[in-house]
Design a protein around this motif. Sequence first.
Motif, PDB file in Angstrom:
ATOM      1  N   LEU A   1       0.759  -1.271   0.012  1.00  0.00           N
ATOM      2  CA  LEU A   1       0.111  -0.144   0.159  1.00  0.00           C
ATOM      3  C   LEU A   1       0.772   1.363   0.055  1.00  0.00           C
TER       4      LEU A   1
ATOM      5  N   THR B   1       1.316   5.559  -1.804  1.00  0.00           N
ATOM      6  CA  THR B   1       0.644   6.797  -2.374  1.00  0.00           C
ATOM      7  C   THR B   1       0.710   6.598  -3.873  1.00  0.00           C
TER       8      THR B   1
ATOM      9  N   PRO C   1      -2.699  -1.770  -4.912  1.00  0.00           N
ATOM     10  CA  PRO C   1      -4.025  -1.249  -5.110  1.00  0.00           C
ATOM     11  C   PRO C   1      -4.157  -0.656  -6.608  1.00  0.00           C
TER      12      PRO C   1
ATOM     13  N   SER D   1      -8.719   2.553  -6.286  1.00  0.00           N
ATOM     14  CA  SER D   1      -8.500   2.406  -4.861  1.00  0.00           C
ATOM     15  C   SER D   1      -7.598   3.605  -4.481  1.00  0.00           C
ATOM     16  N   LEU D   2      -6.616   3.933  -5.435  1.00  0.00           N
ATOM     17  CA  LEU D   2      -5.623   4.887  -5.069  1.00  0.00           C
ATOM     18  C   LEU D   2      -6.635   6.404  -5.084  1.00  0.00           C
TER      19      LEU D   2
ATOM     20  N   HIS E   1      -9.817   6.936  -4.709  1.00  0.00           N
ATOM     21  CA  HIS E   1     -10.902   7.138  -3.969  1.00  0.00           C
ATOM     22  C   HIS E   1     -10.997   6.777  -2.539  1.00  0.00           C
ATOM     23  N   THR E   2      -9.784   5.956  -2.065  1.00  0.00           N
ATOM     24  CA  THR E   2      -9.617   5.635  -0.843  1.00  0.00           C
ATOM     25  C   THR E   2      -8.371   6.049  -0.353  1.00  0.00           C
ATOM     26  N   VAL E   3      -7.261   5.531  -0.717  1.00  0.00           N
ATOM     27  CA  VAL E   3      -5.819   5.978  -0.265  1.00  0.00           C
ATOM     28  C   VAL E   3      -5.230   7.262  -0.253  1.00  0.00           C
TER      29      VAL E   3
ATOM     30  N   LEU F   1     -11.235   5.837   5.770  1.00  0.00           N
ATOM     31  CA  LEU F   1     -10.690   5.457   4.255  1.00  0.00           C
ATOM     32  C   LEU F   1      -9.780   4.354   4.386  1.00  0.00           C
ATOM     33  N   LEU F   2      -8.761   4.908   5.284  1.00  0.00           N
ATOM     34  CA  LEU F   2      -7.365   3.925   5.317  1.00  0.00           C
ATOM     35  C   LEU F   2      -7.989   2.401   5.628  1.00  0.00           C
TER      36      LEU F   2
ATOM     37  N   SER G   1      -9.508   1.060   2.518  1.00  0.00           N
ATOM     38  CA  SER G   1      -8.099   0.707   1.571  1.00  0.00           C
ATOM     39  C   SER G   1      -7.342  -0.853   1.940  1.00  0.00           C
TER      40      SER G   1
END
Length: 238
Positions: free
Chosen positions: A127, A129, A152, A156-157, A159-161, A179-180, A183
């Motif tokens: 995981l 950025t 991811p 995912s990057l 919308h959540t990470v 959010l994390l 993820s």
Amino acid sequence: MGTSASSSLRFLQKLVHWSTRDGEEAPPFLVCNDPLIKKELMSSQNSQLPSDCNTALGKLRLRRLLLEKSGVCCIAMPCNSLHAYHDEISQGCSVPSLHIGDCVVKELKSANLKPVEYGSNVRVGILSTDNTWNAKCYLNKLESQGFEVLLPDKASLEHTVLPAIGAFRRGDMEGARNLLRISLQVMFVRAVNTIILASDDFVGILPDDDPLLEKCIDPMDALVREAIMCARTDSLRP
């Protein structure tokens, strides 16, 4: 040796804490930190001139040489992104230059998480950025040892990470944690055995006792443990 003051400080705090838990003194250490070089490296990634990157790497090699001449027993870089250039920085180094990816792989194997070739079908999530610089140093090391790696996806990057980090920086702790957690859970649903948190941006979002963290790896921990082992091995030499 680093380019982030916060990462260097976190490394030293762990180094001192863990090395003194059994009553021993912390190993002597030298710190070389230059955040300006990180800016130069980041700029060089978007530059069309290879010389821009070479200039920044040349500065890092000079700092590495300074540490070598100071008599250190090993060199650690507590910065994920720097390890994308580990080979260039450490070339010709006369002391062990620890690679954070190697340290993580070593601990995965010591924890009996055998790679796919041994039939256990271990999947390791990374995981980060992004799926380039920070993830690269782990991806190559894990795959070369036979581990199956999961990153991811773009959704995912986006919308959540990244929103989790954005919420944390705004002071929205509840939003950042939710959010994390999403993820991480998305990756666990995809049958990963453990997740490498390949960015300092995730530090401090989840509380230390969060159950999800028990299934994750903080690469800094592996790097610190290897540095302590090198220091103690060196101290035993005549």
